[in-house]
Design an enzyme around this catalytic site. Structure first.
Site, PDB file in Angstrom:
ATOM      1  N   LYS A 147      21.693   4.549  26.302  1.00 20.05           N
ATOM      2  CA  LYS A 147      20.678   3.792  26.808  1.00 20.05           C
ATOM      3  C   LYS A 147      20.367   2.483  26.227  1.00 20.05           C
ATOM      4  CE  LYS A 147      15.588   4.763  27.600  1.00 20.05           C
ATOM      5  NZ  LYS A 147      14.504   5.597  27.088  1.00 20.05           N
ATOM      6  N   SER A 174      12.073   7.529  30.717  1.00 20.66           N
ATOM      7  CA  SER A 174      12.587   6.123  30.957  1.00 20.66           C
ATOM      8  C   SER A 174      14.238   6.148  30.981  1.00 20.66           C
ATOM      9  CB  SER A 174      12.027   5.312  30.069  1.00 20.66           C
ATOM     10  OG  SER A 174      12.374   5.653  28.770  1.00 20.66           O
ATOM     11  N   SER A 197      10.797  11.311  28.151  1.00 23.48           N
ATOM     12  CA  SER A 197      11.817  10.162  28.973  1.00 23.48           C
ATOM     13  C   SER A 197      13.255  10.827  28.818  1.00 23.48           C
ATOM     14  CB  SER A 197      11.916   8.879  28.107  1.00 23.48           C
ATOM     15  OG  SER A 197      10.502   8.449  28.173  1.00 23.48           O
TER      16      SER A 197
END
EC number: 6.3.5.7
Length: 500
Positions: free
Chosen positions: A61, A140, A164
């Site tokens: 990420k 996210s 997330s």
């Protein structure tokens, strides 16, 4: 399949699924990293592999620092930031032989539930029926989830502050694991909310997630929130009492939180939940309803605490110490205000303002302090129902009432209250519209985050949903007591890949 062939397939899929926007940055299709895969293939043939992830392509990420690839947090505030070091988790993976294949898209600074608040555009999830309209990938860590779901990598790292990792896993049919707070190092991870942020793992099955967890579950002296070796030994000792040790061979007591059966729960998710519980009962485990009364307040507390910490963390992006300075500001303008106004997107600005307000002198007692009290009550609710005691508590708090006799081992509940929405429902003309319902997706994931508990979302497929002949896919969440991560993974393996 050989490691080299798997890597080549992942690279090919990155091109095939480029329109899904899962990656911000990827490796070149050839180069030294490909030689590392070949070397891992040789070690595997010789039986000398460094680890179970040796030679595997892992996506990271883009709020986790990498030395060889830029870190952007999907924000204009960090334009192609080149980190001088790798985050600890990246360092651990590379030492274990894993190959970082690229940086995945996300909501800016991890603030969002649909991975649409990104300067690089929204992440899109594949539609599973004839309708070609794109669905939300969750947020996210939506880019990591889609990269795993479409086999653009073997597995991926994300971050989980209030869900997330687990929410994107539920929306994309993948596995998303949030370990106990403090087990995996956060050093080198760009902070959103320090007391909640946890590095999470995403994979297509529980086994691959478990392999990566084994590599990352280590103390780190550089991270002040990382649990020391002494504390980890204390947690292990807490789980070795005779009553808890017997769980390896005896049926488990599975708790069903009654507060999670909300009116907004969609029929498909409710069906997946009930069939999952029925399957576990057929395996010999017992099902017990439990009450977590503070659950209804957890989401509100989270959206006070997380923005408050974010407003403090993001204050450093002022154009002087960090962030992009607006050098052409006219005389009399404030560089600080101009830098933040241009650098941050609308959702990040919204949360900074919310956090700054809740920390103000006039509002702190009514908002931030009250939210901290609710957080303590949420933790107490979990400690009351679990069979294992909270290993970090002291004195009378260590033992709940007859916990080892009457408590449950894990909780099983939905990950999200409904299937993934269409991206078009909250985006118009390339502009993201803010809607209160966007914050409701985390209602089932936030409580475990507030308490720092291990939780995993696994995909459950329900055939012939409501006798209509349809197939429904939902994320089912398994939550354990603090430090009981191995049991959570063990229970997840029993449900992994099941069609019910």
């Amino acid at each position: 399949m050989s490691l080299l062939r798997e890597a080549e397939r992942c690279i090919a899929n990155q091109g095939t699924h480029a329109t899904l926007n899962a990656f911000i940055t990827t490796r070149q299709h050839s180069g030294p990293w490909l030689q590392r895969v070949r070397d891992a293939e040789t070690r595997r043939t010789q039986g000398t592999s460094k680890s179970a992830v040796d030679g595997r392509l892992i996506a990271i990420k883009d709020n986790i620092c990498t030395r060889d690839l830029p870190t952007t947090c999907a924000s204009n505030a960090l334009d192609e930031f080149a980190s001088p070091f790798n985050a600890t988790v990246v360092e651990q993976l590379e030492n274990a032989g894993a190959v970082v294949t690229g940086k995945t898209n996300l909501d800016e600074f991890g603030m969002g539930s649909h991975s649409v608040h990104s300067r690089f555009g929204p992440v899109k999830s594949l539609r599973r029926d004839r309708n070609e309209e794109s669905l939300s990938a969750g947020g996210s860590s939506g880019g990591s989830a889609v990269a795993v779901a479409t086999t653009q990598c073997h597995a991926a790292l994300g971050t989980d502050t209030g869900g997330s990792v687990r929410l994107p896993a539920a929306y994309t049919g993948t596995v998303g694991f949030k370990p106990s707070y403090g087990l995996i190092s956060r050093w080198g991870v760009v902070a959103y909310a320090n007391s909640l942020d946890t590095v999470g793992i995403m994979g297509r099955d529980v086994s691959s997630v478990n392999d990566i967890f084994g590599v990352l579950n280590r103390p780190d002296l550089r991270d002040p929130t990382s649990l020391s070796s002494f504390t980890r030994s204390r947690i292990d000792a807490n789980l070795r009492t005779p009553a808890l040790a017997s769980r390896a061979t005896s049926p488990l007591k599975i708790g069903v939180p009654i507060e999670y059966n909300i009116s907004e729960l969609s029929p498909s998710v409710l069906c997946a939940w009930s069939r999952s519980l029925a399957y576990m009962r057929r395996q010999g485990h017992s099902i017990h309803p439990v009450s977590l009364p503070t659950t209804k307040l957890a989401l509100s507390a989270y959206y006070v605490l997380a923005p408050a910490e974010a407003s403090s963390n993001l204050a450093r992006y002022d154009g002087v110490r960090y962030g992009n300075s607006i050098s052409d500001a006219s005389p009399g303008d404030y560089i600080y205000a101009s830098t933040r106004g241009v650098g941050f997107g609308s959702e990040v600005k919204r949360r900074i303002l919310l956090g700054a307000f809740s920390l103000s002198a006039d509002a702190m007692e009514n908002y931030f302090i009250q939210a901290q009290r609710i957080r303590r009550l949420v933790q107490h609710d979990f400690d009351t129902v679990f069979r294992a005691c909270q290993p970090l508590a002291f004195g009378s708090a260590v033992k709940n009432m007859d916990s080892e006799k009457n408590g449950i081992d894990v909780l099983i509940c939905p990950t999200a209250p409904s299937p993934p929405p269409r991206i078009s429902s909250f985006m118009g003309n390339e502009t993201v519209t803010s809607h209160p319902h966007a914050y409701m997706n985390d209602v089932f994931t936030v409580p475990a985050s507030l308490a720092g508990l291990p939780a995993i979302s696994i995909p459950v497929t329900v055939d012939s949903f409501v006798d209509s002949g349809d197939v429904a896919l939902a994320g089912i969440q398994i939550i354990g007591q603090y430090g009981d991560d191995r049991l959570v993974l063990k229970v997840a393996e029993q449900l992994d890949g099941k069609r019910l």
